[in-house]
Enzyme design. Structure first.
Site, PDB file in Angstrom:
ATOM      1  N   THR A  62       0.549   1.255  -1.506  1.00  0.00           N
ATOM      2  CA  THR A  62      -0.048   1.817  -2.705  1.00  0.00           C
ATOM      3  C   THR A  62       0.781   2.937  -3.327  1.00  0.00           C
ATOM      4  O   THR A  62       1.586   3.605  -2.645  1.00  0.00           O
ATOM      5  CB  THR A  62      -1.444   2.383  -2.354  1.00  0.00           C
ATOM      6  OG1 THR A  62      -1.994   3.091  -3.463  1.00  0.00           O
ATOM      7  CG2 THR A  62      -1.354   3.351  -1.178  1.00  0.00           C
ATOM      8  N   ASP A  63       0.554   3.167  -4.609  1.00  0.00           N
ATOM      9  CA  ASP A  63       1.144   4.304  -5.319  1.00  0.00           C
ATOM     10  C   ASP A  63       0.646   5.634  -4.764  1.00  0.00           C
ATOM     11  O   ASP A  63       1.273   6.678  -4.997  1.00  0.00           O
ATOM     12  CB  ASP A  63       0.802   4.213  -6.809  1.00  0.00           C
ATOM     13  CG  ASP A  63      -0.701   4.183  -7.050  1.00  0.00           C
ATOM     14  OD1 ASP A  63      -1.359   3.251  -6.558  1.00  0.00           O
ATOM     15  OD2 ASP A  63      -1.225   5.078  -7.739  1.00  0.00           O
ATOM     16  N   TYR A  99      -6.459   8.847   1.974  1.00  0.00           N
ATOM     17  CA  TYR A  99      -6.073   7.458   1.721  1.00  0.00           C
ATOM     18  C   TYR A  99      -4.553   7.334   1.644  1.00  0.00           C
ATOM     19  O   TYR A  99      -3.946   6.479   2.299  1.00  0.00           O
ATOM     20  CB  TYR A  99      -6.719   6.978   0.425  1.00  0.00           C
ATOM     21  CG  TYR A  99      -6.229   5.630  -0.053  1.00  0.00           C
ATOM     22  CD1 TYR A  99      -6.415   4.481   0.716  1.00  0.00           C
ATOM     23  CD2 TYR A  99      -5.579   5.496  -1.286  1.00  0.00           C
ATOM     24  CE1 TYR A  99      -5.973   3.243   0.279  1.00  0.00           C
ATOM     25  CE2 TYR A  99      -5.137   4.265  -1.733  1.00  0.00           C
ATOM     26  CZ  TYR A  99      -5.325   3.146  -0.951  1.00  0.00           C
ATOM     27  OH  TYR A  99      -4.875   1.917  -1.383  1.00  0.00           O
ATOM     28  N   LYS A 126      -2.114   5.368   4.384  1.00  0.00           N
ATOM     29  CA  LYS A 126      -1.287   4.249   3.929  1.00  0.00           C
ATOM     30  C   LYS A 126       0.193   4.514   4.212  1.00  0.00           C
ATOM     31  O   LYS A 126       0.941   3.608   4.603  1.00  0.00           O
ATOM     32  CB  LYS A 126      -1.515   3.981   2.444  1.00  0.00           C
ATOM     33  CG  LYS A 126      -2.872   3.379   2.115  1.00  0.00           C
ATOM     34  CD  LYS A 126      -3.054   1.982   2.715  1.00  0.00           C
ATOM     35  CE  LYS A 126      -2.211   0.949   2.003  1.00  0.00           C
ATOM     36  NZ  LYS A 126      -2.451  -0.417   2.537  1.00  0.00           N
TER      37      LYS A 126
END
Length: 281
Positions: free
Chosen positions: A96-97, A120, A124
């Site tokens: 993810t970004d 988050y 990640k």
């Protein structure tokens, strides 16, 4: 070739199954099949299944909830990836970004330093650290799909119920249609790509821009009876438990070069998604 796809019931997991090459043996699993918070269960499953390719499309994506549930987020987003990486087959991992801090003045390149600013994002990033040189990492952002739980469908629901909405206009990125992301993943796999890549749709948008486009396209397709008033607001006007990157644009040039395909603008893919959404109504 035997392929295991995690996150079978998610937006990307479903898209991967729909777009998979016909000559592959696909086994798509979700929580009811294997609990990714149970390392022993996951390890035993992979030992028995012995896939040739493992695509991890599963993730703990409840960004705000993760701030109070870091243990579960860590288990799914990082610890499960470590178990997957123990298996000898190639691992394709979707990230993810949110591993970036959103302070860049240009689109983030795959090799840029990570600096996550939320639970988050940190979990990640931790998952990425378990990948080997022979594995494939693909980061994406703002994913949506027909029939899924996402910003597009939430906006249509809210626009149907309200005359006016305020949408954040100072967070910038590019929406990504899960069907296009799935096709890119299969393309990278076919090319034998290893290392880190980025994929999102072409173009730039704020959440406000995205919402306005959703309203216009949904109204044109009859998914909305009327056009609501949409007003731009700031992140400060809409506080959340987790801090979001203010700039999430990903540099996808290497992905497009290896695939040899032109970029598709996010608004074109939004229109395609909404046509599918209209067919489900």
């Amino acid at each position: 070739m035997k392929v295991v796809i995690t996150g079978a019931n998610g937006q990307l997991g479903g898209a991967l199954q729909r777009t998979a090459p016909a000559d592959l043996e696909i086994n798509a699993i979700d929580i009811e099949d294997v609990d990714l918070t149970d390392d022993a269960m996951l390890r035993a499953y992979l030992a028995v299944e012995a896939p040739d390719l493992l695509i991890n499309a599963a993730a703990y994506t409840a960004v705000d909830k993760a701030e109070q549930d870091e243990i579960t987020a860590q288990a799914i987003n990082a610890d499960a990836v470590a178990v997957m990486a123990e298996h000898e087959c190639k691992l394709v991992h979707v990230s993810t970004d949110f591993v970036f801090d959103g302070q860049s003045s240009r689109a983030y390149k795959p090799e840029d330093a990570r600096a996550p600013i939320s639970v988050y994002g940190r979990t990640k990033a931790a998952g990425e650290d378990h990948l080997r040189d022979t594995d494939l990492l693909v980061r994406t952002a703002w994913v949506y799909e027909a029939g899924g739980a996402n910003f597009v469908r939430t906006m249509i629901r809210l626009m149907s119920d309200r005359d006016e909405l305020g949408i954040v206009s100072d967070q910038i990125g590019s929406p990504t249609w899960a069907t296009g992301l799935a096709s890119a993943l299969w393309g990278l796999i076919e090319k034998g790509a290893n290392g880190a890549y980025h994929h999102s749709d072409a173009g730039v948008a704020s959440w406000y821009d995205f919402a306005v486009a959703i309203a216009e396209e949904a109204h044109a397709l009859g998914l909305l009876d009327r056009m609501p008033a949409i007003e731009p607001i700031t992140t400060a006007d809409y506080p959340t438990q987790a801090v979001r990157p203010s700039f999430s644009l990903l540099d996808c040039r290497e992905t497009r070069e290896i695939l040899g395909k032109p970029a598709v603008h996010w608004r074109d893919n939004l229109r395609l998604m909404l046509k599918k959404e209209a067919s489900l109504v």
